[in-house]
Motif scaffolding. Structure first.
Motif, PDB file in Angstrom:
ATOM      1  N   VAL A  57      89.933 -24.291 -65.516  1.00 12.99           N
ATOM      2  CA  VAL A  57      89.171 -25.535 -65.627  1.00 12.99           C
ATOM      3  C   VAL A  57      88.793 -25.727 -67.088  1.00 12.99           C
ATOM      4  N   VAL A  58      89.146 -26.895 -67.646  1.00 12.42           N
ATOM      5  CA  VAL A  58      88.799 -27.190 -69.040  1.00 12.42           C
ATOM      6  C   VAL A  58      87.753 -28.306 -69.140  1.00 12.42           C
ATOM      7  N   ASP A  59      87.559 -29.062 -68.056  1.00 11.48           N
ATOM      8  CA  ASP A  59      86.495 -30.064 -68.043  1.00 11.48           C
ATOM      9  C   ASP A  59      86.117 -30.320 -66.593  1.00 11.48           C
ATOM     10  N   TYR A  60      84.864 -30.713 -66.388  1.00  9.00           N
ATOM     11  CA  TYR A  60      84.318 -30.828 -65.046  1.00  9.00           C
ATOM     12  C   TYR A  60      83.211 -31.868 -65.052  1.00  9.00           C
ATOM     13  N   GLY A  61      83.159 -32.670 -64.024  1.00 10.61           N
ATOM     14  CA  GLY A  61      82.077 -33.621 -63.838  1.00 10.61           C
ATOM     15  C   GLY A  61      81.721 -33.680 -62.365  1.00 10.61           C
ATOM     16  N   GLN A  62      80.463 -34.041 -62.074  1.00  8.77           N
ATOM     17  CA  GLN A  62      80.038 -34.071 -60.681  1.00  8.77           C
ATOM     18  C   GLN A  62      79.002 -35.160 -60.446  1.00  8.77           C
ATOM     19  N   ASP A  63      79.052 -35.716 -59.250  1.00 13.88           N
ATOM     20  CA  ASP A  63      78.047 -36.664 -58.780  1.00 13.88           C
ATOM     21  C   ASP A  63      77.485 -36.052 -57.512  1.00 13.88           C
ATOM     22  N   VAL A  64      76.208 -35.709 -57.529  1.00 12.84           N
ATOM     23  CA  VAL A  64      75.596 -34.938 -56.452  1.00 12.84           C
ATOM     24  C   VAL A  64      74.455 -35.738 -55.830  1.00 12.84           C
ATOM     25  N   LYS A  65      74.583 -35.987 -54.549  1.00 17.29           N
ATOM     26  CA  LYS A  65      73.532 -36.636 -53.754  1.00 17.29           C
ATOM     27  C   LYS A  65      73.208 -35.652 -52.638  1.00 17.29           C
ATOM     28  N   ALA A  66      72.289 -34.742 -52.925  1.00 17.18           N
ATOM     29  CA  ALA A  66      72.005 -33.665 -51.981  1.00 17.18           C
ATOM     30  C   ALA A  66      70.539 -33.257 -52.080  1.00 17.18           C
ATOM     31  N   CYS A  67      70.127 -32.436 -51.127  1.00 17.32           N
ATOM     32  CA  CYS A  67      68.783 -31.877 -51.157  1.00 17.32           C
ATOM     33  C   CYS A  67      68.651 -30.942 -52.365  1.00 17.32           C
ATOM     34  N   ALA A  68      67.452 -30.472 -52.599  1.00 21.72           N
ATOM     35  CA  ALA A  68      67.213 -29.601 -53.759  1.00 21.72           C
ATOM     36  C   ALA A  68      68.085 -28.356 -53.725  1.00 21.72           C
ATOM     37  N   LEU A  69      68.361 -27.820 -52.547  1.00 22.18           N
ATOM     38  CA  LEU A  69      69.191 -26.617 -52.462  1.00 22.18           C
ATOM     39  C   LEU A  69      70.638 -26.925 -52.849  1.00 22.18           C
ATOM     40  N   GLY A  70      71.159 -28.035 -52.371  1.00 16.49           N
ATOM     41  CA  GLY A  70      72.502 -28.460 -52.755  1.00 16.49           C
ATOM     42  C   GLY A  70      72.584 -28.770 -54.236  1.00 16.49           C
ATOM     43  N   GLN A  71      71.537 -29.390 -54.770  1.00 19.55           N
ATOM     44  CA  GLN A  71      71.498 -29.684 -56.199  1.00 19.55           C
ATOM     45  C   GLN A  71      71.449 -28.401 -57.026  1.00 19.55           C
ATOM     46  N   ALA A  72      70.684 -27.424 -56.571  1.00 19.30           N
ATOM     47  CA  ALA A  72      70.599 -26.153 -57.293  1.00 19.30           C
ATOM     48  C   ALA A  72      71.963 -25.471 -57.332  1.00 19.30           C
ATOM     49  N   ALA A  73      72.669 -25.472 -56.201  1.00 23.61           N
ATOM     50  CA  ALA A  73      74.011 -24.885 -56.172  1.00 23.61           C
ATOM     51  C   ALA A  73      74.933 -25.623 -57.140  1.00 23.61           C
ATOM     52  N   ALA A  74      74.870 -26.954 -57.135  1.00 27.83           N
ATOM     53  CA  ALA A  74      75.701 -27.756 -58.036  1.00 27.83           C
ATOM     54  C   ALA A  74      75.356 -27.483 -59.495  1.00 27.83           C
ATOM     55  N   SER A  75      74.098 -27.243 -59.770  1.00 28.47           N
ATOM     56  CA  SER A  75      73.676 -26.934 -61.132  1.00 28.47           C
ATOM     57  C   SER A  75      74.297 -25.626 -61.621  1.00 28.47           C
ATOM     58  N   VAL A  76      74.257 -24.614 -60.778  1.00 30.98           N
ATOM     59  CA  VAL A  76      74.860 -23.318 -61.134  1.00 30.98           C
ATOM     60  C   VAL A  76      76.365 -23.479 -61.331  1.00 30.98           C
ATOM     61  N   VAL A  77      77.009 -24.181 -60.411  1.00 32.42           N
ATOM     62  CA  VAL A  77      78.461 -24.374 -60.505  1.00 32.42           C
ATOM     63  C   VAL A  77      78.806 -25.137 -61.780  1.00 32.42           C
ATOM     64  N   GLY A  78      78.083 -26.217 -62.061  1.00 30.22           N
ATOM     65  CA  GLY A  78      78.354 -27.011 -63.255  1.00 30.22           C
ATOM     66  C   GLY A  78      78.230 -26.211 -64.536  1.00 30.22           C
ATOM     67  N   ALA A  79      77.303 -25.269 -64.551  1.00 31.51           N
ATOM     68  CA  ALA A  79      77.101 -24.443 -65.743  1.00 31.51           C
ATOM     69  C   ALA A  79      78.150 -23.347 -65.884  1.00 31.51           C
ATOM     70  N   ALA A  80      78.782 -22.955 -64.779  1.00 27.68           N
ATOM     71  CA  ALA A  80      79.649 -21.770 -64.792  1.00 27.68           C
ATOM     72  C   ALA A  80      81.140 -22.064 -64.666  1.00 27.68           C
ATOM     73  N   ILE A  81      81.525 -23.238 -64.234  1.00 27.06           N
ATOM     74  CA  ILE A  81      82.897 -23.462 -63.773  1.00 27.06           C
ATOM     75  C   ILE A  81      83.944 -23.581 -64.875  1.00 27.06           C
ATOM     76  N   VAL A  82      83.577 -24.101 -66.040  1.00 29.10           N
ATOM     77  CA  VAL A  82      84.575 -24.276 -67.100  1.00 29.10           C
ATOM     78  C   VAL A  82      85.080 -22.902 -67.534  1.00 29.10           C
ATOM     79  N   GLY A  83      86.394 -22.766 -67.546  1.00 28.22           N
ATOM     80  CA  GLY A  83      87.023 -21.490 -67.879  1.00 28.22           C
ATOM     81  C   GLY A  83      87.498 -20.719 -66.662  1.00 28.22           C
ATOM     82  N   CYS A  84      87.085 -21.166 -65.467  1.00 31.86           N
ATOM     83  CA  CYS A  84      87.458 -20.452 -64.243  1.00 31.86           C
ATOM     84  C   CYS A  84      88.824 -20.888 -63.725  1.00 31.86           C
ATOM     85  N   THR A  85      89.468 -19.981 -63.004  1.00 34.26           N
ATOM     86  CA  THR A  85      90.713 -20.282 -62.314  1.00 34.26           C
ATOM     87  C   THR A  85      90.393 -20.800 -60.909  1.00 34.26           C
ATOM     88  N   ALA A  86      91.389 -21.391 -60.271  1.00 35.64           N
ATOM     89  CA  ALA A  86      91.216 -21.854 -58.890  1.00 35.64           C
ATOM     90  C   ALA A  86      90.859 -20.688 -57.971  1.00 35.64           C
TER      91      ALA A  86
END
Length: 150
Positions: A57-86
């Protein structure tokens, strides 16, 4: 009332901080893949865009409409995903699912901060929202890889 106290504890300061500072909330203008996932149970919706090069992954974007727990998961993923393989993304998804559903180990680096969501294991109705971002990102990464190898 103890059930209410447990729920209040679930929304810890760390989880709320993650929701307030979610990275990569801009959609990509030219993604290699876009996947939208919705949890029918709670209505949470996540759309992820990603670009891949050389299997990562070289670039990533997200639109999140979720509860605080879903948002927290998306926050962690957004911070960690660039550089990862599938495969790394799929592994993180599987590890998060196991952590929530069967007290499995914390997801591997770079997704180890998902540990903050371990208390949500007791709330099965929140699992789908928590898993949405990694479900969508894993599907998008595999779609991007397939398109690039075609």
């Amino acid at each position: 009332m103890s059930g209410d106290n447990d729920l209040i504890k679930l929304y810890s300061q760390r989880i709320l901080a993650l929701t307030a500072d979610m990275p990569r909330t801009e959609r990509l203008s030219d993604p290699d893949a876009t996947v939208k996932k919705r949890s029918p149970l709670c209505g949470s919706t996540v759309t992820v865009d990603l670009k891949m090069a050389d299997g990562r992954v070289v670039d990533y974007g997200q639109d999140v409409k979720a509860c605080a727990l879903g948002q927290a998961a998306a926050s962690v993923v957004g911070a960690a995903i660039v550089g990862c393989t599938a495969d790394q993304i799929a592994q993180a998804r599987d590890e998060l699912r196991a952590m929530l559903k069967s007290d499995g180990p914390t997801p591997s680096a770079p997704f180890e901060e998902l540990e903050v969501l371990r208390p949500a294991a007791a709330y099965k109705n929140r699992h789908a929202s928590i898993l949405l971002t990694l479900d969508a990102a894993s599907e998008a990464a595999h779609q991007a890889e397939a398109a690039q190898s075609a």
